[in-house]
Design a protein around this motif. Structure first.
Motif, mmCIF file in Angstrom:
data_model
loop_
_atom_site.group_PDB
_atom_site.id
_atom_site.type_symbol
_atom_site.label_atom_id
_atom_site.label_comp_id
_atom_site.label_asym_id
_atom_site.label_seq_id
_atom_site.Cartn_x
_atom_site.Cartn_y
_atom_site.Cartn_z
ATOM 1 N N CYS A 53 -5.292 6.382 -4.725
ATOM 2 C CA CYS A 53 -3.952 6.356 -5.318
ATOM 3 C C CYS A 53 -3.968 5.875 -6.766
ATOM 4 O O CYS A 53 -2.901 5.646 -7.351
ATOM 5 N N GLY A 54 -5.168 5.650 -7.327
ATOM 6 C CA GLY A 54 -5.259 5.247 -8.734
ATOM 7 C C GLY A 54 -4.927 3.790 -8.972
ATOM 8 O O GLY A 54 -4.518 3.426 -10.082
ATOM 9 N N GLY A 55 -5.097 2.894 -7.995
ATOM 10 C CA GLY A 55 -4.798 1.474 -8.167
ATOM 11 C C GLY A 55 -5.976 0.695 -8.715
ATOM 12 O O GLY A 55 -7.093 1.190 -8.871
ATOM 13 N N ASP A 56 -5.711 -0.617 -9.000
ATOM 14 C CA ASP A 56 -6.721 -1.532 -9.541
ATOM 15 C C ASP A 56 -7.504 -2.116 -8.365
ATOM 16 O O ASP A 56 -6.974 -2.906 -7.583
ATOM 17 N N GLU A 57 -8.784 -1.777 -8.221
ATOM 18 C CA GLU A 57 -9.577 -2.231 -7.082
ATOM 19 C C GLU A 57 -9.811 -3.735 -7.116
ATOM 20 O O GLU A 57 -9.831 -4.393 -6.078
ATOM 21 N N GLY A 58 -10.004 -4.321 -8.298
ATOM 22 C CA GLY A 58 -10.228 -5.762 -8.392
ATOM 23 C C GLY A 58 -9.025 -6.557 -7.907
ATOM 24 O O GLY A 58 -9.148 -7.535 -7.168
ATOM 25 N N GLU A 59 -7.818 -6.122 -8.343
ATOM 26 C CA GLU A 59 -6.598 -6.800 -7.905
ATOM 27 C C GLU A 59 -6.421 -6.702 -6.389
ATOM 28 O O GLU A 59 -6.084 -7.672 -5.710
ATOM 29 N N TRP A 60 -6.717 -5.508 -5.837
ATOM 30 C CA TRP A 60 -6.501 -5.311 -4.400
ATOM 31 C C TRP A 60 -7.562 -6.004 -3.556
ATOM 32 O O TRP A 60 -7.302 -6.361 -2.415
ATOM 33 N N GLU A 61 -8.753 -6.232 -4.102
ATOM 34 C CA GLU A 61 -9.738 -7.003 -3.349
ATOM 35 C C GLU A 61 -9.260 -8.451 -3.162
ATOM 36 O O GLU A 61 -9.400 -9.032 -2.080
ATOM 37 N N ALA A 62 -8.646 -9.024 -4.230
ATOM 38 C CA ALA A 62 -8.102 -10.389 -4.118
ATOM 39 C C ALA A 62 -6.949 -10.426 -3.108
ATOM 40 O O ALA A 62 -6.820 -11.360 -2.310
ATOM 41 N N ILE A 63 -6.085 -9.363 -3.138
ATOM 42 C CA ILE A 63 -4.976 -9.316 -2.175
ATOM 43 C C ILE A 63 -5.517 -9.268 -0.752
ATOM 44 O O ILE A 63 -5.025 -9.953 0.156
ATOM 45 N N TRP A 64 -6.555 -8.441 -0.517
ATOM 46 C CA TRP A 64 -7.115 -8.307 0.836
ATOM 47 C C TRP A 64 -7.680 -9.646 1.315
ATOM 48 O O TRP A 64 -7.492 -10.029 2.478
ATOM 49 N N ARG A 65 -8.378 -10.372 0.459
ATOM 50 C CA ARG A 65 -8.989 -11.642 0.893
ATOM 51 C C ARG A 65 -7.928 -12.692 1.208
ATOM 52 O O ARG A 65 -8.066 -13.459 2.162
ATOM 53 N N LEU A 82 0.828 -1.203 0.000
ATOM 54 C CA LEU A 82 0.000 0.000 0.000
ATOM 55 C C LEU A 82 0.869 1.262 0.000
ATOM 56 O O LEU A 82 0.575 2.248 -0.677
ATOM 57 N N ARG A 83 1.954 1.230 0.810
ATOM 58 C CA ARG A 83 2.838 2.398 0.841
ATOM 59 C C ARG A 83 3.545 2.603 -0.508
ATOM 60 O O ARG A 83 3.748 3.732 -0.957
ATOM 61 N N SER A 92 -3.541 4.099 9.367
ATOM 62 C CA SER A 92 -3.533 2.792 10.033
ATOM 63 C C SER A 92 -3.522 1.661 9.019
ATOM 64 O O SER A 92 -2.902 0.623 9.217
ATOM 65 N N ALA A 93 -4.214 1.838 7.871
ATOM 66 C CA ALA A 93 -4.233 0.799 6.841
ATOM 67 C C ALA A 93 -2.835 0.543 6.307
ATOM 68 O O ALA A 93 -2.456 -0.604 6.038
ATOM 69 N N ALA A 94 -2.024 1.617 6.163
ATOM 70 C CA ALA A 94 -0.662 1.453 5.664
ATOM 71 C C ALA A 94 0.339 1.201 6.773
ATOM 72 O O ALA A 94 1.511 0.985 6.495
ATOM 73 N N GLY A 95 -0.084 1.237 8.025
ATOM 74 C CA GLY A 95 0.837 1.024 9.138
ATOM 75 C C GLY A 95 1.147 -0.433 9.387
ATOM 76 O O GLY A 95 2.196 -0.773 9.929
ATOM 77 N N LEU A 154 -5.294 -5.581 10.322
ATOM 78 C CA LEU A 154 -5.876 -5.669 8.993
ATOM 79 C C LEU A 154 -7.012 -4.662 8.860
ATOM 80 O O LEU A 154 -7.971 -4.711 9.634
ATOM 81 N N PRO A 155 -6.939 -3.720 7.889
ATOM 82 C CA PRO A 155 -8.054 -2.775 7.719
ATOM 83 C C PRO A 155 -9.254 -3.474 7.090
ATOM 84 O O PRO A 155 -9.149 -4.575 6.559
ATOM 85 N N THR A 156 -10.407 -2.819 7.149
ATOM 86 C CA THR A 156 -11.582 -3.374 6.492
ATOM 87 C C THR A 156 -11.401 -3.299 4.979
ATOM 88 O O THR A 156 -10.590 -2.540 4.446
ATOM 89 N N LEU A 157 -12.210 -4.131 4.268
ATOM 90 C CA LEU A 157 -12.121 -4.125 2.805
ATOM 91 C C LEU A 157 -12.499 -2.759 2.241
ATOM 92 O O LEU A 157 -11.873 -2.270 1.288
ATOM 93 N N ALA A 158 -13.505 -2.097 2.850
ATOM 94 C CA ALA A 158 -13.938 -0.804 2.346
ATOM 95 C C ALA A 158 -12.828 0.239 2.457
ATOM 96 O O ALA A 158 -12.601 1.040 1.542
ATOM 97 N N VAL A 159 -12.123 0.285 3.601
ATOM 98 C CA VAL A 159 -11.027 1.238 3.774
ATOM 99 C C VAL A 159 -9.900 0.947 2.795
ATOM 100 O O VAL A 159 -9.307 1.850 2.190
ATOM 101 N N THR A 160 -9.575 -0.359 2.595
ATOM 102 C CA THR A 160 -8.496 -0.729 1.675
ATOM 103 C C THR A 160 -8.810 -0.263 0.257
ATOM 104 O O THR A 160 -7.972 0.333 -0.427
#
Length: 972
Positions: free
Chosen positions: A53-65, A5-6, A33-36, A40-46
């Motif tokens: 930051c202009g990232g791919d939300e689909g890719e990051w949802e898989a990373i979070w799970r 995330l950082r 806190s999410a980047a600290g 684990l932050p919630t999926l909504a915050v992530t």
């Protein structure tokens, strides 16, 4: 995941968290806190962070799970095995400074009766709040006693720390096998969440919401214990919610969750809380706890002689050892009746065991270890002596960092994360050696002092705290600011600026960790850049002003205005310099009273106003030089020339003819029984007191160099005696007790005191009592918030003359004016009150004295009743002009560098008073500014130098306030 995330934020151009919050519509704290990476932050915050930051939300949802599933499957850390410090393979039968744990139940003796009472209480009421002094054994009783009795109940044991909700969430999440982030969020949002979560864990269902995926559900089911039908939550060192937790809302949510979980109709939770007794008033300020405290609290008192013998002998017998009878007698006598004695006893026994002769614990081994308190001091001093000079400095920095400075209470230990400490070799070596000496405890990634008894008994540590108290407060704030800066990814908006940066620059650089030095360096760099920008703006401004001057050269009036403005600026600048120097003189007075007196006197001469007058009186009022009285309970003769100071069971008598240079006259030896209160008769020939075993004692002190006990007898009170009062003629005394009564005594013959009467009437603890100057009435204050005036002219037929109402909290102190027409009272409601008693039974409320920030602990009337003095837990000594008692005027606000002030006594009739702090420090104060001005230069050993003057009074002409003298001219 946090590191990625950082990286995503860096690729987006490193926007500040304030910019990210505006884009994501989440708070700065949630995004940082999410980047600290702490939870684990919630999926909504992530996804909001990624979107900003202009990232791919689909890719990051898989990373979070994937990350959530990995966190759920993580196993709880295993407890580290304790290492035997002696290396001979034998387990010590005593715990030393550490509390007894659940695994030590076989060696835990002496508290069987108390344990049985607490177990029955928990079975019946489900909520237990255990109060006791530091060192009374609260943690051991809960861990080795109560937990062992609930063998079929699943335990959850933790200390609150700076974030009690997060600590509770971590323990619950580890038990349930889920991520702690959502658990913490539910606890913060709803007090009932803890109760529901415990029921779900015990029922074998996942303690998460419907949004948690199937992988987390499976991990939760596997981690749940199906055999446990209840959960026992033990919160040890509960006082940390007041000493290290700074968030009042989190504190209240945490307590509300515990109380609801224990008191819900379908509760499956039992809650046991251990808290130090001096935090009882703090507990009454928590709304969720105050309603249940009356039925849930239970005190932990000192152990009886039989219990002490069991605690000494039976662990040794289980280890097949014997205790020498002389040693048993000495230990029992040393520990009996002493508050907070158990860790000292256990440590002394542990050191005696290490010096055992065969299978026998001997008196010789005990004396070689240093005795009762000396064993702990000897261990600490041996550890300190074994260090080199550099490592001794590292030890000082480490131990100061591990103490939480008291705010109206005694200092407590502080649990510190390992990452907060410096990584240098000296710190690592000191930490290892202190842990081997059992002075410190290392638990996972945290370090703490083994027991608070070390803070009380190690004189060297107490001296460090007294010398560095103000600097330590600054240092502690710097540590917290550094942690916040790192959690915000080094956001420049969180750096120190201006006054705060200037204040911490005086901290020794070697006392700072690398993290803190990096934070200060970043702040100084930012400040330097800001100054450069300011200088560029100033140059542009000067060019503009030059152009304006050319245009306005004919405006002579403007030049005159500029001159007047310059004079105004200079005057205001000089006044600010003087006020800052006055404040510095108070902080400097304990270390350099000569320099402090000159700075304060010069400040008063340059700007005679209330603030500089207070500073002068505060700077001159310091602890006496040379041998000085120490203790908790003072008594002063009517002429102010003799002081009796009780410290435990010992009483020292001092000649106070020169308060700055007291002389010891005699000593009344202790017999192991502490004293609660002492008082002289009017002529000063007899000293009357009450001890912790509820006995009345009388000493003949006509010859203070050879005092002797002439009588002692039981008072008949069923609870502790709080105070004693003596009538002016010495023929009658009164004792006040926590059994809600006052008792009168005939002391005409000091060798044969006789009980006269019992005065019921108060509805709660009776605390202060005071006879009127004519001896016709007696005033008593109580926790029922009233003051009763009794007619004692007929001791066998005492009647209530009046009941004074007006205080909103406990009444703690009383004092009559010399003419008996005015009464001064002090209360836990932070005020003092004046009462007109000139026309009893009618009374009239007069003025209110209300400048304290905490409990008013004691009061006094001096200078023939024209000046009132109030002292408090906030560390202030306030003087009031009560010539017009209906409209009292503040006379002086005196700052006490020694901490909370508990006692005040007049020293004669000239306005001089004596105070005693919570750290047993005796100080002498002037309330008359004229006397202070006349005697200020008597404190001077050498005239203030030009360099010192320039440091404290920059740009002001050198003008020493006292005649020039050298060190050889100092007053003897």
């Amino acid at each position: 995941m946090a590191a990625r995330l950082r990286e995503l934020r860096q690729r987006a151009g490193s926007p500040t968290y304030r910019q990210l919050a505006q884009r994501a519509h989440y708070s700065i704290a949630a995004l940082s806190s999410a980047a600290g990476g702490r939870q684990l932050p919630t999926l909504a915050v992530t996804l909001a962070y990624v979107r900003s930051c202009g990232g791919d939300e689909g890719e990051w949802e898989a990373i979070w799970r994937r990350t959530a599933a990995a966190c759920a499957a993580a196993s709880a850390p295993a407890a580290a095995a304790a290492e035997d410090r002696h290396g001979d393979g034998a387990r010590p039968p005593y715990a030393g400074l550490a509390a007894f744990g659940r695994s030590d139940a076989d060696f835990f003796f002496g508290r069987e009766k108390l344990t049985g009472t607490l177990v029955e209480h928990l079975k019946e009421k489900r909520l237990l709040v255990l109060f006791g002094a530091s060192g009374s054994g609260k943690s051991s009783v809960l861990n080795a006693g109560v937990l062992s009795a609930f063998s079929g109940v699943s335990p959850l044991v933790f200390t609150p720390g700076p974030h009690p909700l997060e600590e509770c969430a971590l323990r619950l999440a580890a038990r349930a096998g889920v991520a702690p982030g959502p658990v913490r969020g539910e606890l913060a949002a709803e007090p009932r969440a803890l109760h529901r979560m415990v029921r779900q864990i015990l029922a074998g269902r996942p303690a998460t919401d419907a949004a948690t995926d199937a992988a987390t559900d499976a991990a939760t089911d596997a981690a749940t214990d199906p055999e446990a039908d209840e959960l026992l939550v033990v919160v040890d060192q509960f006082e940390e919610v007041f000493t290290v937790c700074r968030d009042a809302r989190e504190r209240e949510r945490f307590v509300a969750s515990l109380v609801h979980a224990a008191q819900a109709p379908d509760s499956r939770t039992r809650v046991a809380i251990a808290v130090r007794s001096d935090f009882y008033t703090h507990c009454t300020r928590l709304p969720a706890l105050v309603d249940v405290l009356a039925h849930a609290h239970h005190p932990v008192g000192p152990m009886t002689s039989e219990e002490l013998r069991a605690a000494i002998v039976r662990p040794a017998a289980r280890a097949r050892l014997t205790v020498e009878s002389a040693l048993l007698t000495t230990l029992t006598a040393d520990a009996h009746g002493r508050p907070g004695a158990l860790p000292l006893l256990s440590h002394a026994l542990l050191e005696t065991w290490s010096r055992r002769r065969g299978n026998a614990l001997t008196l010789a081994g005990y004396r070689a270890a240093g005795g009762f308190e000396g064993a702990l001091t000897q261990t600490a001093e041996a550890f300190h002596r074994a260090l080199s000079d550099d490592r001794q400095q590292a030890a000082r920095r480490l131990f100061l960092r591990l103490v939480a400075l008291g705010e109206g209470t005694e200092d407590t230990k502080r649990r510190v994360p390992r990452q907060e400490l410096d990584d240098g070799p000296d710190t690592a070596y000191v930490l290892e050696q202190a842990t081997r000496a059992r002075l410190l405890t290392v638990d996972g990634d945290h370090v703490e002092i083994a027991h608070e008894a070390l803070i009380r008994c190690w004189t060297r540590l107490g001296d460090w705290l007294d010398q560095d108290r103000d600097q330590e407060r600054l240092h502690r704030a710097l540590t917290e600011a550094t942690t916040a800066w790192e959690s915000l990814d080094h956001d420049p908006d969180s750096l120190y600026r201006g006054v705060r940066l200037a204040a911490v620059k005086d901290l020794p650089r070697q006392a700072l960790t690398a993290r803190e030095r990096a934070f200060l360096d970043a702040g100084e760099s930012a400040a330097a850049e800001q100054q450069r920008r300011g200088r560029r703006r100033l140059r542009r401004l000067r060019r503009l002003v030059g152009a304006l001057v050319v245009l306005l050269v004919c405006a002579v009036a403007a030049a005159g205005f500029a001159v007047r403005a310059q004079h105004t600026v200079t005057r205001q600048r000089n006044e600010a310099v003087v006020l800052r120097a006055a404040d510095e003189s108070v902080r400097l007075s304990p270390r350099d009273p000569s320099l402090a007196a000159q700075i304060a006197l010069a400040a008063y001469h340059l700007a005679p106003q209330q603030r500089t007058r207070d500073a002068l009186l505060s700077a001159l009022s310091v602890a006496p030089a040379g041998p000085r009285p120490v203790g908790h309970t003072p008594a002063v003769t009517a002429d102010g020339r003799t002081l009796a100071m009780a410290d435990g069971s010992r009483i020292d008598l001092w000649n106070m003819a020169d308060p700055r240079r007291p002389r010891r006259l005699g000593t009344i030896g202790g017999d192991g029984v502490g004293l609660n209160f002492i008082e002289f008769t009017q002529r000063g020939t007899t000293l009357i007191g009450a001890d912790t075993e509820r006995r009345l004692r009388l000493w003949d002190v006509a010859d203070p160099r050879h005092p002797r006990l002439v009588a002692q007898r039981p008072t008949g009170h069923s609870e502790a005696v709080y105070s004693v009062a003596v009538r002016r003629d010495g023929r009658m005394a009164a004792t006040a007790s926590y059994d809600d009564t006052v008792r009168l005594w005939d002391t005409t013959e000091p060798a044969h005191p006789r009980a006269l009467a019992v005065l019921p009437g108060h509805a709660a603890n009776v605390k202060p009592v005071a006879f009127s100057p004519d001896g016709r009435t007696l005033a008593s204050g109580s926790d029922d918030r009233t003051i009763r005036i009794w007619d004692v002219t007929r001791p066998h037929h005492v009647t209530t003359v009046a009941v004074l109402r007006g205080h909103r909290h406990f009444v703690d102190a009383l004092a009559y004016s010399p003419d008996g027409r005015t009464l001064l009272s002090g209360s836990d409601d932070r005020t003092g009150r004046l009462w007109d008693l000139g026309r009893l039974p009618r009374y009239r409320r007069l003025g209110v004295l209300g400048r304290h920030a905490d409990i008013v602990a004691n009061v006094a009337l001096v200078t023939h009743g024209r000046v009132a003095v109030t002292v408090g837990v906030d560390g202030a000594v306030n003087a009031w002009d009560v010539t017009d008692a209906a409209h009292p005027d503040p006379l002086a606000f005196l700052t006490n560098p020694g901490g909370s002030v508990k006692e005040v006594r007049p020293l004669g009739t000239d306005g001089t008073v004596l105070t005693v702090t919570a750290h047993r420090l005796v100080q002498v104060w002037y309330t008359d500014i004229r006397r202070a001005l006349a005697e200020a230069c008597d404190r001077v050993r050498a005239t203030i130098s030009r360099a010192q003057w320039t440091r404290h009074f920059p740009r002001l002409g050198y003008a020493p306030p006292c005649p020039r003298r050298t060190g050889n001219d100092a007053p003897k």
